[in-house]
Design an enzyme around this catalytic site. Structure first.
Site, PDB file in Angstrom:
ATOM      1  N   GLU A   1       0.834  -1.214   0.000  1.00  0.00           N
ATOM      2  CA  GLU A   1       0.000   0.000   0.000  1.00  0.00           C
ATOM      3  C   GLU A   1       0.863   1.257   0.000  1.00  0.00           C
ATOM      4  OE1 GLU A   1      -3.011  -0.139  -0.632  1.00  0.00           O
ATOM      5  OE2 GLU A   1      -3.373  -2.264  -0.299  1.00  0.00           O
TER       6      GLU A   1
ATOM      7  N   HIS B   1      -5.397  -5.724 -10.962  1.00  0.00           N
ATOM      8  CA  HIS B   1      -4.948  -6.711  -9.977  1.00  0.00           C
ATOM      9  C   HIS B   1      -4.727  -8.076 -10.620  1.00  0.00           C
ATOM     10  CE1 HIS B   1      -6.666  -3.734  -7.140  1.00  0.00           C
ATOM     11  NE2 HIS B   1      -5.625  -4.112  -6.415  1.00  0.00           N
TER      12      HIS B   1
HETATM   13 ZN   LIG Z   1      -2.513  -2.142  -4.749  1.00  0.00          ZN
END
Ligand SMILES: [Zn+2]
Length: 877
Positions: free
Chosen positions: A375, A466
Site C-alpha cells: 500500500e 490486480h
Molecule cells: Zn494495490
C-alpha cells in the site's frame, strides 16, 4: 542485445558523431520512437556535456535541441532524483498551461564532481497537440454528466457526489480538453466505497474515461498465524499530559522536514469518513497510558501499522528515498475502520494516507508487512512514475506494489527467496487459513502475457490491474531470485523513479527496466537474466497478437466506452468514435448479414444509446449549446435526415422505439428520474408523473410500454415491472414481494420478460408474463445459486444474459470474465453462447438465437455476432 526494433533518427546521428565523446566499445546512441509524437520515447547512449548548476535548467537546455521536437517552456519540473552519480529530472508536460494527462519526460545526467553529462532522455511528450484550452462546457455541467454516465447502476448513483477538479488535456492526436471530475461516495450495489477520477470532454460534454483512485486489494481468502506474537519496538511520543501516542519522530526526515510517522485509531468509524485528504476531525492518534501499547492496540492493528510503517520508511531510505513522497513528508496510517460497523476486510491508499480494516477471519490488514509495504509503495509510485491505474500501466503499478511489498517483508524478516511463501502476498493476514490459501497473489505464479492476460473491459477492476499484475511483477521476482534483493531492488526502483512514465504498457515497462540496468552498468550476463525473465513472461513487442474467436466481426475496434448495441431483424445500431477515441461519437447502422456500416447521426454532437425497431433508429445526443440533451429519430435507409423529437434540460439515459412511438427515461425538471412517452407528433407525456414514483429502462412493443417502477412504501424503496397500455393509458404494476429488485422488463411481442433479485444478493432470477402482466411464470428461479448477470435481453424464444461465472476465490483466468448465456423462455439452465475467452460485454438479442455483442477477446473491443449457441467450449475459454 536489442530486443526491439530501433529507429535511428538522422538528425540525432549527425549530432552525435562528435569525435572523442564515446569510447571505442561504447554502443552508438540509440533512439526509440513512439507512435503519434515526434519526441523520442527513449534516447540512450548519449555522452554530451551539460550546463552546471540547476539540474532543471540544464535539462531544459538539453531538451531545447531540435532533435527532441519539444518546447521546454511546456515542461513543468516535477522532481529531481539523485542516485549516486546519476541525476534524473522528471517533467510534466503542459499544453498552453493545462496539464497533459500522463505525459512525463525525463532527462538523465551523470555527474562527476562539478561536471555534468547528459546520458539519455525519454518518456512521453505529445508534440501534435493543438486542441483549444478554452472550455465550452462548464465544470459544473461536466460534474453532472460524469455523475450520471460513469456510474453504471442508477441505484449506485444515490450515494455519490461529483466535484470538478480542473482542466486537463487528454492525449491522442490533437488532444482533447477535459474536465477532471472527482466522484466520491458509496456504491450501494457493489457495497463498497467509491472514489473515481472521471474525465469529461470540455468541448462536447462526452464522458471519456474514469480511473479508480482507491487502490483496493482484491478479496483475500483465508487467514494465517497468530497476530503474530512478535514483540516489536514502537517509536512513540510522550505527551505533556503523560499519555503516549503513536508518533514516530526518530526518522531522518524529522530533522529535515519535520516528517513523522503517525498512526490513528478510527475507533470503528466507517471507511467513507476517510476519503477526503488528510485525517478527519475527531480522529485521534493511537494513545496509551504507558509506553507499552497493550493488547487492545494489537487487536486494532495499531502496533503493526506503526511498526511496519517504520520498516517501510527504513527500506526506502536504504534505496536513497526520504519517505513515500521522497521529500520527507509525514506518513499517515489509520487503523480500525469498519464498513458501517461491519468488518471491513481490506486496506487502501487514498493518495495521502493508509487506511486499514480487518475483522472476522482476518487480522487487521496492517498485520501483514507485505500488505503495508504494498500500500505504501502506491504512495511512492504516486510521487514518481505515477503509473495510471488502468489497463497495463495499472497492472505495472500493482505489480511494483507487490514486488516492493514482498521485498520489504522478506528482507525485514530474513526470509530466503527460495522459501515457497516468499512470493506470496498477504499470506499472513488470515487467522486460520494456511498461507497459500490466504495469499491474494503469488509473484511466482508463472503467468505469461499472451496466454494469461485477462481481456477485461475497463469497467471492471480498471481493466484487470490486480489480475494482470503478476505477469509483470513475476518477471521482476524471477530476476530477484537470480540476482538477489540488493541488485534487483535497486534496479526496479531506478526503473520506477527514473525511467517509467504514467501511461507505460508492459513493453514500455520492460524497456524502463532494461534502461535502468544499462544505467547501473550491469554486466552482460545480468542484463541477459533480466531480458530472459521478461521473455519468459511473454513481455515482448507484439505480444498482444490476435486470439482465436468463434464470432464474426461486424465492427473492428469499438472505442466508445458507452457503446451498447441494439438489434431488430437483420439490422443493428451502435455508437462509436474514431480509432483514437477523439471524435464525437456517431450512430452507425449495418446488417448482421455483413457489409459496411453507415452513419445515421450528423453534426458534431456526442451521440449515444441508439435503438431500432428494424425500420428507424432513435438515439440521444448532447446539443451544440452543451446544455441540452436531445432525442433524434431517422430511418435506417437514410431516406430522410435525422429528426429532432425532444429537447431535454438534463440527461436522457435510454430510449426505445416502436413505429411512431418513442419512450425514454432520464432526470426531469423536478430532479426525479422518470419515463416519458411520445406518440406521433403529440407532446411527450410523463408516465411516472405521480409524486415519488421513478422509472427506468423503458421497453416498447405492440402498443405497450414496460419499465422498472420505483416507489416508496412504508418508508422502504420498492421496485416492480410496470406495463402501460398505450391505447387506454391503463397501467398494471406486476406485484413483486417487498425487498425484491426488478431489472430491465423487456417486451418481446409475445411476452414480458424481466430479471428479479428477491433476496438482494446480486443474483437474479428471470420471470416472464403475458404482455398485459397476466400469467406470470418463473423462467430461472432466484436463490443462492441464481445467475450473476451483467446485462440482459430477451426475444419471443430465449432470454440472453451476460453472466459472471461462479469461480473459486483465487482462480485467475479469462474464465472469470462475464460470458453470454441463453435460456429458453420455457425454462431451463442458462447455456454458454460463445467460447470467446475475454470479456463479453453489452449485447442485444436478435431473431431466433442470434446475438450481437461487444467482445474484448482479441486485444481490443469489437462488435461481433453469432447465430446460435456454441456447441461446447474447452475448459478455460
Ligand atoms: Zn494495490
Amino acid at each position: 542485445m536489442s530486443w526491439r526494433p530501433i529507429t535511428l533518427v538522422a538528425v540525432l546521428c549527425l549530432a552525435l558523431t562528435v569525435p572523442g565523446t564515446a569510447a571505442a566499445d561504447d554502443p552508438p546512441p540509440e533512439v526509440e520512437q513512439r507512435a503519434g509524437t515526434r519526441a523520442p520515447a527513449e534516447v540512450h547512449g548519449l555522452s554530451e556535456p551539460a550546463q552546471a548548476g540547476d539540474p532543471v535548467a540544464a535539462a531544459k537546455a538539453h531538451l531545447a535541441d531540435p532533435r527532441y521536437h519539444l518546447d521546454p517552456a511546456d515542461l513543468a519540473p516535477l522532481r529531481t532524483v539523485v542516485d549516486g552519480a546519476d541525476e534524473t529530472v522528471r517533467f510534466a508536460q503542459r499544453h498552453r498551461g493545462v496539464p497533459v494527462f500522463g505525459a512525463h519526460y525525463l532527462v538523465h545526467f551523470r555527474k562527476d564532481g562539478d561536471r555534468r553529462e547528459v546520458v539519455g532522455a525519454g518518456g512521453r511528450f505529445l508534440t501534435e497537440l493543438t486542441v483549444s484550452t478554452t472550455a465550452t462546457v462548464t465544470g459544473k455541467t461536466a460534474a453532472r454528466i460524469a455523475h450520471t454516465t460513469m456510474i453504471r447502476d442508477h441505484r449506485s448513483r444515490e450515494g455519490v457526489t461529483a466535484q470538478d477538479a480542473g482542466l486537463v488535456v487528454v492525449p491522442g492526436g490533437a488532444g482533447q480538453l477535459a474536465w477532471h471530475v472527482v466522484l466520491t461516495g458509496r456504491d450501494a450495489v457493489a457495497k463498497k466505497p467509491l472514489l473515481l477520477d472521471a474525465y469529461v470532454d470540455a468541448h462536447s460534454g462526452r464522458p471519456l474515461f474514469a480511473v479508480d483512485r482507491l487502490r483496493m486489494e482484491g478479496p483475500v481468502t483465508g487467514s494465517g498465524q497468530t497476530a503474530h506474537g512478535r514483540t516489536v519496538e514502537l517509536n512513540a511520543y510522550e505527551r505533556a499530559d503523560g499519555a503516549y501516542e503513536l508518533r514516530d519522530r526518530t526518522r531522518p526526515m524529522w530533522d529535515g522536514t519535520d516528517g513523522e510517522i503517525l498512526t490513528y485509531d478510527a475507533a470503528g468509524r466507517t471507511f467513507f469518513d476517510f476519503f477526503t485528504p488528510g485525517i478527519p476531525e475527531g480522529t485521534e492518534l493511537v494513545r496509551s497510558a504507558t509506553p507499552v501499547f497493550g493488547p487492545e492496540h494489537t487487536e486494532t492493528g495499531a502496533v503493526d501499522a506503526h511498526w511496519s510503517a517504520g520498516q517501510v520508511y527504513a527500506y526506502y531510505r536504504g534505496l536513497g528515498r526520504d519517505g513515500l513522497d521522497g521529500q520527507g513528508g509525514t506518513m499517515y496510517s489509520v487503523v480500525n475502520v469498519t464498513a458501517d460497523g461491519e468488518p471491513y476486510t481490506n486496506a487502501f491508499w487514498d493518495g495521502t494516507k493508509m487506511v486499514y480494516g480487518g475483522g472476522g477471519d482476518y487480522h487487521s490488514f496492517a498485520a501483514a508487512l507485505d500488505v503495508v509495504g504494498h500500500e505504501m509503495t502506491h504512495g511512492v509510485i504516486t510521487h514518481s512514475a505515477d503509473l495510471v491505474y488502468i489497463g497495463q500501466s495499472g497492472a505495472i503499478n500493482e505489480g511494483l506494489a507487490d514486488y516492493f511489498g514482498n521485498a520489504i517483508q522478506v528482507d525485514t524478516y530474513g526470509i530466503p527467496m527460495s522459501d515457497p511463501n516468499a512470493s506470496l502476498l498477504g499470506e499472513t493476514l488470515c487467522k486460520t487459513a494456511p498461507p497459500e490459501e490466504c495469499a491474494g497473489r503469488d509473484l511466482g505464479d508463472g503467468r505469461v502475457a499472451g496466454e494469461d492476460y485477462l481481456g477485461f473491459a475497463v469497467g471492471y477492476d480498471n481493466g484487470g490491474v490486480h489480475y494482470n499484475s503478476t505477469i509483470f511483477s513475476g518477471a521482476l521476482w524471477d530476476v530477484r531470485e537470480t540476482l538477489g534483493g540488493a541488485v534487483t531492488d535497486r534496479l526496479v526502483y531506478k526503473a520506477l523513479t527514473e525511467y517509467m512514465t504514467p501511461l507505460d504498457d508492459f513493453v514500455d515497462g520492460r524497456r524502463a527496466v532494461e534502461s535502468a540496468a544499462r544505467a547501473l552498468g550491469m554486466s552482460a550476463r545480468d542484463k541477459l537474466t533480466v531480458a530472459r525473465a521478461f521473455d519468459r513472461h511473454g513481455i515482448r513487442p507484439g505480444w498482444e497478437r490476435a486470439l482465436r474467436t468463434d464470432s464474426r466481426v461486424l465492427i473492428d475496434g469499438i472505442t466508445d466506452r458507452l457503446a451498447r448495441p441494439d438489434v431488430a431483424g437483420d439490422r443493428y445500431v451502435i455508437s462509436n468514435t474514431s480509432p483514437d477515441a477523439l471524435s464525437p461519437s456517431v450512430i452507425l447502422t449495418g446488417r448482421i448479414g455483413g457489409g459496411k456500416p453507415v452513419r445515421l447521426s450528423e453534426g458534431e454532437r456526442w451521440n449515444s444509446v441508439p435503438v431500432t425497431d428494424g425500420r428507424r433508429a432513435a438515439w440521444t445526443s448532447f446539443d451544440a449549446a452543451q446544455e441540452h440533451y436531445q432525442v433524434h429519430v431517422r430511418p435506417l435507409d437514410r431516406s430522410s435526415p435525422p429528426e429532432l423529437v425532444f429537447d431535454a434540460p438534463s440527461l436522457v439515459d435510454s430510449v426505445a422505439i416502436d413505429g411512431d412511438t418513442i419512450v425514454w427515461d432520464g432526470v426531469g425538471a423536478d430532479g426525479e428520474h422518470g419515463v416519458w412517452v411520445k406518440r406521433g407528433s403529440a407532446a411527450p407525456v410523463e408516465v411516472t408523473a405521480e409524486a415519488a414514483v421513478h422509472g427506468f429502462s423503458p421497453s416498447l412493443k405492440g402498443g405497450r410500454l414496460a419499465y422498472e417502477r420505483y416507489w416508496t412504501e412504508d418508508g422502504a424503496l420498492r421496485s416492480a415491472p410496470a406495463v402501460v397500455d398505450l391505447r387506454t393509458g391503463a397501467e398494471t404494476v406486476i406485484p413483486m414481494p417487498a425487498g425484491s429488485w426488478t431489472v430491465k422488463p423487456t417486451l418481446t411481442g409475445r411476452h414480458l420478460v424481466w430479471m428479479y433479485d428477491a433476496d438482494d444478493d446480486g443474483r437474479y432470477g428471470i420471470m416472464r408474463a403475458a404482455p398485459d402482466g397476466t400469467r406470470r411464470a418463473v423462467v430461472v428461479q432466484d436463490g443462492p445459486q441464481a445467475p450473476r448477470p451483467n446485462w440482459f435481453d430477451a426475444n419471443d424464444e430465449v432470454a440472453t444474459l451476460g453472466l459472471w461465472p461462479d469461480g473459486s476465490g483465487n482462480e485467475v483466468s479469462n474464465a472469470i470474465l462475464p460470458k453470454i448465456h441463453q435460456v429458453p423462455l420455457g425454462g431451463g439452465t442458462p447455456q454458454r453462447y460463445s467460447c470467446n475467452r475475454g470479456y463479453q460485454d453489452y449485447f442485444a438479442s436478435g431473431e431466433g438465437r442470434t446475438v450481437v455483442w461487444l467482445d474484448g477477446t482479441d486485444g481490443n473491443t469489437d462488435l461481433v455476432t453469432r447465430d446460435r449457441p456454441a456447441p461446447r467450449c474447452r475448459t478455460g475459454s
